[in-house]
Design a protein around this motif. Structure first.
Motif, PDB file in Angstrom:
ATOM      1  N   GLN A 119       0.834  -1.201   0.000  1.00 48.90           N
ATOM      2  CA  GLN A 119       0.000   0.000   0.000  1.00 48.90           C
ATOM      3  C   GLN A 119       0.868   1.250   0.000  1.00 48.90           C
ATOM      4  O   GLN A 119       0.482   2.288  -0.541  1.00 48.90           O
ATOM      5  CB  GLN A 119      -0.928   0.004   1.225  1.00 48.90           C
ATOM      6  CG  GLN A 119      -2.030   1.050   1.182  1.00 48.90           C
ATOM      7  CD  GLN A 119      -2.994   0.869   0.018  1.00 48.90           C
ATOM      8  OE1 GLN A 119      -3.208  -0.244  -0.456  1.00 48.90           O
ATOM      9  NE2 GLN A 119      -3.572   1.962  -0.453  1.00 48.90           N
ATOM     10  N   ALA A 120       2.064   1.146   0.582  1.00 48.50           N
ATOM     11  CA  ALA A 120       2.994   2.282   0.583  1.00 48.50           C
ATOM     12  C   ALA A 120       3.393   2.656  -0.842  1.00 48.50           C
ATOM     13  O   ALA A 120       3.484   3.843  -1.175  1.00 48.50           O
ATOM     14  CB  ALA A 120       4.232   1.948   1.413  1.00 48.50           C
ATOM     15  N   ASP A 121       3.645   1.640  -1.690  1.00 48.25           N
ATOM     16  CA  ASP A 121       3.968   1.911  -3.102  1.00 48.25           C
ATOM     17  C   ASP A 121       2.845   2.714  -3.753  1.00 48.25           C
ATOM     18  O   ASP A 121       3.100   3.709  -4.451  1.00 48.25           O
ATOM     19  CB  ASP A 121       4.119   0.595  -3.874  1.00 48.25           C
ATOM     20  CG  ASP A 121       5.324  -0.229  -3.470  1.00 48.25           C
ATOM     21  OD1 ASP A 121       6.330  -0.197  -4.184  1.00 48.25           O
ATOM     22  OD2 ASP A 121       5.251  -0.915  -2.436  1.00 48.25           O
ATOM     23  N   LEU A 122       1.618   2.277  -3.536  1.00 50.61           N
ATOM     24  CA  LEU A 122       0.461   2.881  -4.200  1.00 50.61           C
ATOM     25  C   LEU A 122       0.182   4.290  -3.689  1.00 50.61           C
ATOM     26  O   LEU A 122      -0.092   5.207  -4.477  1.00 50.61           O
ATOM     27  CB  LEU A 122      -0.768   1.995  -3.997  1.00 50.61           C
ATOM     28  CG  LEU A 122      -0.661   0.582  -4.596  1.00 50.61           C
ATOM     29  CD1 LEU A 122      -1.878  -0.249  -4.213  1.00 50.61           C
ATOM     30  CD2 LEU A 122      -0.496   0.645  -6.105  1.00 50.61           C
ATOM     31  N   GLU A 123       0.260   4.479  -2.372  1.00 47.58           N
ATOM     32  CA  GLU A 123      -0.004   5.806  -1.796  1.00 47.58           C
ATOM     33  C   GLU A 123       1.096   6.798  -2.178  1.00 47.58           C
ATOM     34  O   GLU A 123       0.821   7.966  -2.490  1.00 47.58           O
ATOM     35  CB  GLU A 123      -0.121   5.705  -0.279  1.00 47.58           C
ATOM     36  CG  GLU A 123      -1.307   4.882   0.218  1.00 47.58           C
ATOM     37  CD  GLU A 123      -2.633   5.571  -0.001  1.00 47.58           C
ATOM     38  OE1 GLU A 123      -2.650   6.801  -0.204  1.00 47.58           O
ATOM     39  OE2 GLU A 123      -3.670   4.884   0.030  1.00 47.58           O
ATOM     40  N   SER A 124       2.340   6.330  -2.157  1.00 44.83           N
ATOM     41  CA  SER A 124       3.455   7.187  -2.566  1.00 44.83           C
ATOM     42  C   SER A 124       3.311   7.573  -4.035  1.00 44.83           C
ATOM     43  O   SER A 124       3.524   8.729  -4.418  1.00 44.83           O
ATOM     44  CB  SER A 124       4.784   6.467  -2.338  1.00 44.83           C
ATOM     45  OG  SER A 124       5.866   7.211  -2.843  1.00 44.83           O
ATOM     46  N   ASN A 125       2.936   6.607  -4.849  1.00 46.64           N
ATOM     47  CA  ASN A 125       2.758   6.866  -6.276  1.00 46.64           C
ATOM     48  C   ASN A 125       1.687   7.924  -6.520  1.00 46.64           C
ATOM     49  O   ASN A 125       1.880   8.855  -7.317  1.00 46.64           O
ATOM     50  CB  ASN A 125       2.377   5.573  -6.987  1.00 46.64           C
ATOM     51  CG  ASN A 125       2.218   5.756  -8.473  1.00 46.64           C
ATOM     52  OD1 ASN A 125       3.183   5.982  -9.177  1.00 46.64           O
ATOM     53  ND2 ASN A 125       0.987   5.680  -8.961  1.00 46.64           N
TER      54      ASN A 125
END
Length: 284
Positions: A39-45
């Motif tokens: 989820q960190a990848d997606l939120e950062s993106n």
């Protein structure tokens, strides 16, 4: 363009704060290539794409939202980002993951930001302007006191000259925490290199800092893994040599995959291993 560089640094820090909210959680899914995504990848993106488009007219190509080649092939400028480089490091909680932002101009990166939130390491570079980092404790204090501003970034940067700052007489080689190969091990042994393990883009940044000398990469990477740290290294006097073309890496290709490469700190450019790579000793 200098102001845009500092603005990108602020955006990377903001993205790091978002990613840190998920740090320590073990939930992830597997993408089609079997690499993990959190989820960190997606939120950062989502944050990076929103902020970069708000501060510039350029389109964004991200690991998590790839801009189709037909849409980017004729672009003079575009953003190339990895919202969380080193997801395996993120899940392992070793700190060795980064936020990568690069601006591509005519197939080459001209601006780069690499931010490692856990280590409070920030690297920035702009073609013709230089490569810089920040004292980690000072950056940590500025972040914790909410005093990080564009002016602070401009006034507190430390220029990276690429000069060797380690006393070890052996040649120091960077290797990946999770992606080393048999070919890499053979390369290390051939040249009797002393190995240090780093995660994500921090391997190339260690060369720019003068903390290591060489980084052979004989397995797959993508353009967004390397663009930001390559301009950081280049502006510090180093170079990444594509093992196939014997030139710096090329971006905005139909395929986003890089050839195998060897990265050299300034202290190694022109020396024996560099010459061997140019003489086709190592090929992709």
């Amino acid at each position: 363009m200098k102001n845009l560089l500092y603005q990108c640094a602020m955006i990377a820090v903001k993205s790091g704060k978002v990613a840190l909210q998920y740090y320590g959680l073990e939930d992830f899914k597997l993408k089609s290539d079997s690499s993990p995504i959190t989820q960190a990848d997606l939120e950062s993106n989502a944050l990076l794409m929103r902020e970069l488009q708000a501060h510039s007219p350029y389109q964004v190509c991200s690991e998590e939202a790839v801009l189709d080649y037909e849409k980017r092939k004729d672009l003079e400028y575009y953003w190339l980002i990895d919202p969380l480089d080193g997801t395996k490091d993120f899940l392992a909680q070793n700190g060795g993951w980064t936020i990568n932002i690069a601006l591509i101009h005519k197939k080459r990166p001209i601006l780069g930001v690499v931010y490692a939130p856990v280590f409070h390491q920030l690297f920035i570079a702009l073609k013709g302007f230089g490569s810089f980092t920040y004292e980690q404790e000072s950056l940590k204090v500025a972040l914790e006191s909410d005093n990080l501003t564009l002016m602070w970034l401009e006034e507190n940067k430390c220029k990276l000259t690429g000069e060797r700052i380690i006393e070890d007489s052996e040649i120091i080689a960077c290797d990946s925490m999770f992606h080393s190969t048999k070919e890499t091990q053979e390369f290390m042994q051939k040249y009797q290199l002393k190995v240090q393990k780093y995660g994500s883009s921090l391997k190339v940044c260690a060369l720019a800092e003068g903390r290591a000398d060489i980084y052979p990469r004989f397995n797959g990477t993508s353009e967004w893994d390397i663009a930001a740290c390559e301009i950081v290294l280049e502006e510090a006097g180093g170079v990444i040599l594509d093992c196939l073309t014997k030139k710096p890496l090329e971006y905005n290709k139909p395929s986003v995959r890089n050839h195998h490469f060897v990265a050299f700190a300034k202290s190694q450019v022109g020396k024996a291993i560099y010459r061997d790579v140019l003489d086709s000793v190592y090929k992709s």
